[in-house]
Design a protein around this motif. Structure first.
Motif, mmCIF file in Angstrom:
data_model
loop_
_atom_site.group_PDB
_atom_site.id
_atom_site.type_symbol
_atom_site.label_atom_id
_atom_site.label_comp_id
_atom_site.label_asym_id
_atom_site.label_seq_id
_atom_site.Cartn_x
_atom_site.Cartn_y
_atom_site.Cartn_z
ATOM 1 N N ALA D 171 0.455 -8.132 4.049
ATOM 2 C CA ALA D 171 1.232 -9.031 3.198
ATOM 3 C C ALA D 171 1.803 -8.270 2.015
ATOM 4 C CB ALA D 171 0.356 -10.184 2.719
ATOM 5 N N ALA D 172 0.966 -7.420 1.408
ATOM 6 C CA ALA D 172 1.435 -6.655 0.251
ATOM 7 C C ALA D 172 2.596 -5.756 0.650
ATOM 8 C CB ALA D 172 0.278 -5.835 -0.322
ATOM 9 N N VAL D 173 2.485 -5.148 1.828
ATOM 10 C CA VAL D 173 3.530 -4.212 2.257
ATOM 11 C C VAL D 173 4.836 -4.954 2.495
ATOM 12 C CG1 VAL D 173 4.248 -2.697 4.134
ATOM 13 C CG2 VAL D 173 1.954 -2.525 3.180
ATOM 14 N N VAL D 174 4.770 -6.040 3.266
ATOM 15 C CA VAL D 174 6.031 -6.660 3.652
ATOM 16 C C VAL D 174 6.624 -7.527 2.558
ATOM 17 C CG1 VAL D 174 5.574 -6.590 6.114
ATOM 18 C CG2 VAL D 174 4.865 -8.579 4.782
ATOM 19 N N SER D 175 5.828 -7.978 1.642
ATOM 20 C CA SER D 175 6.425 -8.837 0.620
ATOM 21 C C SER D 175 6.871 -8.043 -0.583
ATOM 22 C CB SER D 175 5.441 -9.924 0.205
ATOM 23 O OG SER D 175 4.323 -9.345 -0.423
ATOM 24 N N THR D 176 6.117 -7.031 -0.960
ATOM 25 C CA THR D 176 6.424 -6.369 -2.230
ATOM 26 C C THR D 176 6.374 -4.858 -2.158
ATOM 27 O OG1 THR D 176 4.128 -6.405 -2.881
ATOM 28 C CG2 THR D 176 5.437 -8.310 -3.498
ATOM 29 N N TYR D 177 6.476 -4.314 -0.961
ATOM 30 C CA TYR D 177 6.373 -2.849 -0.814
ATOM 31 C C TYR D 177 5.066 -2.309 -1.357
ATOM 32 C CZ TYR D 177 11.376 -3.711 -0.513
ATOM 33 O OH TYR D 177 12.578 -4.217 -0.202
ATOM 34 N N GLY D 178 3.999 -2.988 -1.108
ATOM 35 C CA GLY D 178 2.700 -2.461 -1.520
ATOM 36 C C GLY D 178 2.346 -2.790 -2.956
ATOM 37 N N MET D 179 1.084 -2.597 -3.242
ATOM 38 C CA MET D 179 0.576 -2.892 -4.584
ATOM 39 C C MET D 179 0.718 -1.648 -5.455
ATOM 40 S SD MET D 179 -0.685 -5.998 -4.368
ATOM 41 C CE MET D 179 -2.104 -6.359 -5.355
ATOM 42 N N PRO D 180 0.516 -1.814 -6.774
ATOM 43 C CA PRO D 180 0.482 -0.616 -7.624
ATOM 44 C C PRO D 180 -0.583 0.355 -7.125
ATOM 45 C CG PRO D 180 0.531 -2.581 -8.969
ATOM 46 C CD PRO D 180 0.417 -3.031 -7.558
ATOM 47 N N LEU D 181 -0.336 1.615 -7.360
ATOM 48 C CA LEU D 181 -1.169 2.645 -6.748
ATOM 49 C C LEU D 181 -2.638 2.508 -7.130
ATOM 50 C CD1 LEU D 181 -0.931 4.965 -4.870
ATOM 51 C CD2 LEU D 181 -0.720 6.504 -6.831
ATOM 52 N N ILE D 182 -2.872 2.246 -8.401
ATOM 53 C CA ILE D 182 -4.262 2.209 -8.848
ATOM 54 C C ILE D 182 -5.026 1.120 -8.116
ATOM 55 C CG2 ILE D 182 -3.589 0.790 -10.847
ATOM 56 C CD1 ILE D 182 -6.036 2.479 -12.151
#
Lengths: 425, 319, 490, 241
Positions: D171-182
């Motif tokens: 979900a994180a990948v397809v909705s928002t290009y992943g979460m913040p790195l940390i």
């Protein structure tokens, strides 16, 4: 314990409702007033049926809390409708009664403790005649009884009087319903007071007066000076707070200032001798005069009657000519409260049983008579026990949630999530 | 300062007059009753004679009477004395009225009753217990009714001070207040119960089934009995004066000139004589009721006083 | 090094040190020392925040305001007192053979790591890191719950692990959704988007309501599992009753608070962007349900620690209800209740721990006559119960009263179930505790070595809060209330 | 938007997403242990591919990092750990009985529809062409949970749990290009620790219960427990004061 513990509750209520909330709503006042009235009346009625001295006192705590709540409730009503002075008066009445209750209830519990200490009895019907064996305790307990029965010139009367005065200012309110309700509450307060007096006539009369009803009571001795000292101090305070109410109210001014930013300057406006909560025209009370009058009458009686009289003769009581008096002929506490039990019959669950054993012979003669009476509060039977059963049953049923099976738990979680998602989408 | 002193002196005089004339009222009552019932009447001052005789007699105490038993008569008497001192008999605006108001007055009665009941329990006789128990029940029921009635008055006059209330009613002249009517009836009924008159109690018998008050003071004798009897007479008089002065205050003195005071004395005497006659008629036509009818009787009076209060709130203040 | 760094690093390094140190007797003392260092730093930091207002650390990673700083202090404080208690307690457990030396090392190390994760969760500015820290807290405590290695402990730990894991996964999904909403709004610097300060400032401008609503549902179910809201609570009584007692004390007293903290933070966001009362209503419903159900469960318990863990559920329900209601008065009450509940409940668990050692069992029907065998424990339990049941003069009474008052104002009809719930819960506690304290002690019951200092301190504080909330604390709460509800209660 | 009008990358993303969803269904129906683990690894691989595709399509290079993390964790480490554990616990050939398999699959279908329905209200926010995959990610998450609810074996539960995480990650990948790195790093750390802990627990569980069938763990049940004996129901109003 009772005195102090209950104070804490009142303290909490006062503090929170006046200090933290700030804006007092009169609707709450009504609730508090109703609760107070009900608990004072029921408390004293239940107390009347007790023959265990400590339990009787405990029920009286409920009654006194009720009285305090009545004062508080009226105070809230007045404050909520913008009558700051009258609200302060109610608050002062409530606070004053709180102090008083601590004093006389402490005294009475100490007295009960003293009796328990020497007789090992808590049942009133096993006491009796203690005034002869423990005169000082008896006197001090009497002081407590008079104070709690709200009789002048002791402290209980002052605070109840202030409560009445607050109630009588009801015409100042705009709301007709309140104007009608508050005086009724006051009348019920009067009923409570009269019943409390009846109850303490019973308590003191059965426990300390008459003839001893048990061997332990007959052999009781006075308690050590240390115990008497404690009671004596409280008794003295009961009297002082009853005789110098103006001083007490002045001392309470900072408290009321803190709570409602108001005090009662008019209470002592006429000097320490006169307590005039609103104005001298409206109501006044002078406890010092009352004490003075009682002392004067006693003095005059001594001067004119006792001094010249021949010493009194001791004899058998007359008792309308009945013969020798035994302790078993006395009224018991159960008997004493019988008329009131009849009048307010619906309040208790009364189980009365009379067992008679008839002897043989041509004319049946009662050889043994056993009377058994058991009263319980309806509130216990009709409210607490069913609720208790209900709660237990519910607790029993609800165990199904905690199956111990992790799948069930996961399903709960899953179902909750889906349900919420369904709701919001 | 001088007028203050006069006022106090007058107050003291009024109190003395009050307690001194209480037996007279009792004598008058008895006399009228005898006439009404076609009996030979005792002299008007017979009560004084009785008191004097009792005062002189040697004391006889039950062998297990405690100190409380001996103190009670004095306490009862002083409570009544105080009560008498605050009730305006002849004149209003006397300073003694400020000692206690209506509620304190009720408190005095309660004090007296409390100790009488205790004294009754002291000896340990069954009669004493019975009397005390019944008296406390009656009192418990009478007290709220009385206070309600009194509250109605004091809410009208906005005071619980007897003298001020009387003056207020006097000043407002003849106002036909329905609440007063109910309150008067309620107060009269309470008074009957509280002063141990028929139909609640019969002051003249010593029959165990009928007596309330008498049962409590059975064991008293001598000067103790005298004080208690006297106190009872004062109590009766207080109730009578309360009724006549609060509801029919006309004639009572409002300043302290001799003429006005004299009128006051005459007025109150006349009113008391009249009310005594009414009481006698009442006692003659009614029979003593069973003890457990008493709650109904007092309940009725409570209802009346409630009605008084409600009519006051609903009808007279337009709330 | 800033105070915040000390506060966070002390337990982390302490945990590592204790892991290296092994089971030497000094470990217990070091545990206490680390607790003290943490508490000291937290306290000083709190005073600074109190004086100078909220602090944002360099790099905006940490954000300390009135709301979380007081929870930081509370966490550090309860962590300290529990470590004081746990030293003799764990020694006794080792003597009884319930815990081996190796596991004692694990215990000490994990204890500090757990504190670290909670402090991190409280002080971080990043909702993602908050989630990570919460998960870390689960992981560290799983090991502690299973410390005794009994089948029951393993079972409890497994359930705890799975249920909280699943729950927290939902929270992660919720966090992703929030990120989604914020990202579509903000664009720009992606690393900043999950920062609380940033989110809060844009929330009013309208994050997408639909996404936020969905996110809140996931977060509520997720963090709600950790808070122990019915019907997500099932892990809680197991985990509390089977783990070592110091663990129960910190779980009940702290972990639940931290989870609730997370929930409240989220609610603030949601409220700001939704302009409806949805979040509040859901929380109120959840809270009330937990409050009622847990109160009923109190009656049917056989295990004393289990019983008090249900009491924790009940109080958490009440606090959730309070926060859900919103409004300054309710929020103030809920904050106060959080504090007094942590203090009281950890004191109770400490006492219960001693009582169980005394009786050699956790079964209620076998614990009897505490007050005769060891009066300190008996009184501690009695007073603790009186306090937690909401009797004056203890602080719980004040906070419950405030909550009641707030309910009366906003939702008058809900006062009735609340009052009933109080009664039911009190009866449930009283019927068990009364017999444990006053009953006839079994023959041969001997006192144990007990350190009642933490209990005394906690109960004293609760009493103090009940008698008079000190001025600075009241202002502090007030600031926090203003933060959460937007208005002052005073 | 017409599917055919999408770029090939996007079509590929949607295709792989559908495949990932399909693997979820396979897991739901797969009774044997080894294939289950492998299916999980396959799902991880599909997610990695999706991440890489999204990274290329959207030009977010940091997605490569998260793709690498996913690959390491979901394709290599966790399946390997699970495989080793099953082997050591001697259960790699175990198969459990799935109750009502048809019903389970139907339930899974219902969940997919449900998540589509739920996500309808939010996907308009996304500017991505592949936004319908949000529904798929939510479905994968919910299916993972369904798996946990349905399965008795502890290993299967862990796989369900991990599958949930995969869904969220997806979900994180397809909705928002992943979460913040940390956050991603912390997440990876947590999952790693969790999987190690799970391993530890398998042994404890077997030692304590003799099997990994979590359905048997009910020592802490309260359902059939009697109420405590009601000794204290006597009125104690005397103590009230």
């Amino acid at each position: 314990m009772s005195g102090a513990m209950i104070k804490m509750g009142i303290y909490g209520m006062v503090r929170v409702s006046f200090d933290l909330i700030g804006e007092v709503r009169w609707e709450w006042g009504i609730v508090v007033l109703i609760v107070g009235t009900a608990s004072s009346l029921l408390g004293v009625l239940y107390a009347l049926m007790q023959h265990d001295l400590k339990r009787l006192l405990a029920y009286h705590s409920i009654e006194n809390i009720g009285i305090i709540l009545m004062g508080l409730g009226m105070s809230m009503i007045f404050l909520g409708s913008g009558h700051r002075m009258l609200g302060t008066l109610g608050l002062v009445a409530a606070l004053y009664h709180t102090i008083n209750h601590a004093l006389f209830k402490g005294l009475l519990f100490l007295g009960a403790g003293a009796v328990l200490y020497r007789t090992h009895e808590r049942d009133l019907d096993h006491m009796g005649g203690l005034i002869h064996r423990m005169p000082v305790t008896a006197f001090l307990f009497l002081v407590g009884s008079v104070a709690i029965s709200a009789l002048p010139p002791f402290n209980g009367f002052v605070s109840e009087w202030l409560t009445f005065q607050t109630a009588l200012q009801a015409p100042a309110l705009e709301n007709g319903l309140l104007r009608a309700m508050i005086p009724i509450a006051a009348a019920l307060l009067a009923l409570t007071g009269a019943l409390a007096a009846a109850c303490f006539v019973k308590a003191f009369g059965i426990a300390f007066l008459g003839k001893p009803r048990s061997r332990r009571a007959a052999r009781a001795r006075e308690v050590p000076v240390g115990m008497l000292g404690g009671m004596g101090l409280l008794a003295a305070l009961c009297l002082l707070l009853g005789v110098f109410p103006t001083t007490v109210i002045e001392a309470m001014a900072p408290i009321t200032q803190l709570l409602v930013h108001e005090s009662l300057p008019s209470a002592a406006a006429q000097g320490w001798l006169w307590l005039t909560p609103i104005s001298p025209e409206v109501a006044s009370y002078s406890a010092p005069f009352v004490v003075a009058a009682i002392i004067v009458v006693h003095g005059l009686g001594y001067l004119f009657l006792r001094r010249r009289a021949i010493p009194a003769l001791r004899a058998y009581p007359w008792d309308c000519g009945f013969g020798h008096l035994t302790s078993r002929m006395q009224y018991t506490s159960t008997a004493f409260s019988q008329p009131i039990r009849r009048v307010f019959g619906g309040v208790w669950k009364v189980e009365e049983r009379i067992d008679t054993l008839a002897g043989g012979g041509p004319i049946p003669r009662v050889t043994s008579l056993h009377y058994d009476l058991h009263t319980q509060d309806w509130s216990w039977l009709k409210i607490y026990l069913p609720i208790g059963r209900l709660v237990l049953a519910a607790a029993n049923r609800i165990g199904f949630i905690q199956t111990g099976n992790i799948h069930t738990y996961l399903k709960f979680s899953f179902a909750t999530l889906l349900a919420f998602l369904w709701i919001v989408s | 300062m001088d007028s203050q002193l006069t006022a106090w002196a007058l107050a003291a005089a009024q109190a003395l007059l009050f307690i001194a004339s209480a037996p007279l009222l009792a004598g008058w009552l008895r006399r009228v009753k005898c006439h009404m019932q076609n009996r030979a009447a005792p002299a008007l001052w017979q009560p004084y004679r009785d008191l004097a005789k009792l005062l002189k007699k040697r004391m006889l105490l039950a062998d297990n009477a405690s100190w409380l038993f001996r103190a009670v008569p004095y306490i009862v008497f002083s409570a009544m004395l105080l009560a008498a001192a605050v009730v305006p008999l002849v004149a209003v605006n006397l300073p003694s009225a400020a000692i206690a108001d209506l509620i304190v007055l009720v408190g005095f009665f309660a004090l007296a009753r409390f100790f009488t009941a205790l004294a009754a329990l002291d000896i340990g006789t069954a009669f004493g217990g019975m009397g005390a128990s019944r008296e406390m029940m009656v009192a418990a029921l009478a007290e709220p009714a009385m206070l309600m009635a009194v509250f109605t008055l004091s809410m009208t006059a906005n005071t619980t001070n007897l003298s001020v209330a009387t003056a207020y009613i006097l000043q407002s002249g003849l106002v036909l207040r329905p609440s007063f009517l109910f309150a008067l009836l309620a107060l009269a009924m309470v008074a009957v119960a509280e002063t141990s008159r028929i139909p609640v109690d019969n002051p003249a018998t010593h029959l165990e089934l009928t007596m309330l008050h008498e049962a409590m003071i059975l064991e008293y004798g001598g000067r103790h009995l005298a004080l208690i009897e006297w106190a009872t007479q004062i109590k009766l008089m207080i109730y009578a004066v309360l009724i006549v002065d609060l509801f029919f205050p006309w004639g009572i003195a409002t300043d302290f000139s001799a003429m006005v005071l004299a009128v006051g004395v005459v007025a109150v005497a006349a009113k008391l004589m009249l009310i005594a006659v009414l009481l006698v008629v009442w006692e003659t036509v009614l029979a003593k009721m069973r003890l457990f009818r008493v709650p109904q009787f007092l309940g009725f009076s409570f209802m009346l006083s409630l009605l008084a209060m409600l009519t006051h709130v609903v009808l007279e203040t337009g709330g | 090094m800033t105070l915040l760094e000390i506060t966070l690093l002390a337990p982390l390094l302490g945990g590592l040190l204790l892991a290296l140190l092994g089971h030497r007797p000094i470990a217990g003392w070091i545990n206490i020392a680390v607790g003290m260092a943490t508490f000291g730093a937290a306290l000083v930091m709190a005073l600074e925040v109190f004086e100078h207002g909220p602090q944002l650390s360099a790099g905006r990673m940490f954000y300390i305001d009135a709301f979380n700083v007081y929870l930081v202090v509370l966490t550090a404080f309860v962590g300290l007192t529990t470590s004081i208690f746990s030293r003799p307690y764990m020694r006794h457990e080792v003597e009884r053979g319930r815990v081996t030396d190796r596991r004692l090392r694990l215990y000490h190390s994990m204890y500090q790591c757990f504190l670290f994760s909670m402090l991190l969760a409280l002080s971080t500015n990043n909702l993602g890191v908050l989630w990570v820290a919460m998960e870390l807290a689960t992981l560290t405590t799983v090991l502690l719950v299973s410390l005794y290695r009994t089948p029951e402990a393993i079972e409890a730990a497994w359930k705890y692990f799975i249920l909280c894991g699943v729950g927290i996964a939902q929270a992660l999904f919720g966090t992703v959704l929030i990120y989604f909403a914020a990202e579509s709004k903000l664009g720009g610097d992606r690393d900043d988007t999950l920062l609380w300060t940033v989110l809060h400032s844009v929330a009013g401008g309208g994050l997408d309501p639909a996404v936020i609503t969905l996110a809140f549902v996931f977060l509520l179910v997720g963090y709600g599992t950790k808070v122990g809201l019915v019907p997500l609570h099932n892990w809680l009584p197991d985990a509390h009753s089977e783990g070592p007692t110091p663990m129960s004390a910190v779980l009940s007293g702290l972990l639940l608070n931290v989870a609730l903290y997370a929930l409240v933070r989220v609610k603030m966001l949601v409220d700001a962007s939704l302009h409806t009362n949805l979040a509040g209503n859901l929380m109120m419903g959840f809270g009330l349900l937990s409050f009622t159900v847990a109160g009923l469960f109190l009656h049917r318990q056989h295990d004393v620690k289990r019983m008090f863990s249900y009491s924790s559920i009940e109080h958490m329900g009440l606090i959730t209800f309070g926060f859900g209601m919103g409004g300054p008065l309710a929020t103030f009450g809920a904050l106060l209740h959080m504090t007094v509940h942590s203090l009281t409940k950890s004191a109770i668990f400490i006492t219960v721990g001693h009582a169980c050692q005394l009786a050699g069992t956790q079964r209620i029907d076998q614990i009897r006559g505490l007050i005769r065998t060891q009066p300190a424990i008996g009184w501690g339990l009695l007073l603790g119960t009186v306090a937690i049941a909401g009797f004056p003069p203890f602080g719980v009474f004040i906070s419950e009263f405030l909550l009641l008052m707030a309910t009366m104002k906003a939702w008058p009809w809900l006062t009735i179930p609340l009052l009933v719930g109080f009664g039911v819960a009190f009866a449930g506690l009283a019927r068990h505790v009364q017999r444990m304290v006053f009953g006839e002690p079994p023959p041969g019951q001997k006192p144990v070595e007990a350190n009642m200092l933490p209990v005394v301190v906690h109960l004293f504080l609760v009493l103090w809060l009940g008698l008079a909330i000190p001025g600075f604390l009241a202002r502090w709460f007030e600031q926090a209330t203003v933060l959460i509800s937007g208005a002052s209660p005073l | 938007m017409e599917f055919a009008a999408l770029s090939l990358y996007n079509q590929a993303i949607i295709l792989f997403a559908a495949l990932a969803l399909f693997t979820s269904f396979i897991m739901l129906a797969q009774a044997r242990m080894m294939p289950l683990i492998f299916t999980f690894a396959w799902q991880g691989l599909l997610l990695t591919v999706v991440s890489v595709l999204v990274a290329i399509a959207s030009g977010h290079p940091q997605l490569h990092i998260s793709a690498a993390i996913t690959f390491c964790l979901k394709v290599v480490v966790i399946p390997y750990l699970l495989y080793r554990l099953s082997a050591r616990l001697n259960m790699q050939y175990d198969a459990e009985v799935i109750e009502h398999p048809t019903l389970l699959l139907l339930g899974g279908v219902a969940l997919v529809i449900f998540s589509y329905h739920v996500s309808q209200s939010i996907i308009h926010l996304s500017g991505l062409a592949t936004r319908n995959t949000i529904a798929v990610s939510m479905a994968i998450e919910l299916l993972g949970m369904l798996l946990m609810c349905a399965r008795k074996s502890a290993v299967a539960q862990v796989i369900g749990f991990m599958s949930m995480e995969s869904g969220i990650f997806f979900a994180a990948v397809v909705s928002t290009y992943g979460m913040p790195l940390i956050v991603e790093l912390g997440l990876a750390f947590d999952i790693l620790v969790a999987s190690i802990l799970f391993g530890v627990f398998f042994f404890h569980l077997r030692d304590s219960f003799g099997s990994l069938n979590v359905g048997q763990f009910n020592r802490l049940s309260e359902a059939n427990q009697p109420m405590p004996s009601p000794e204290a129901t006597e009125p104690s109003s005397g103590e009230r004061s």
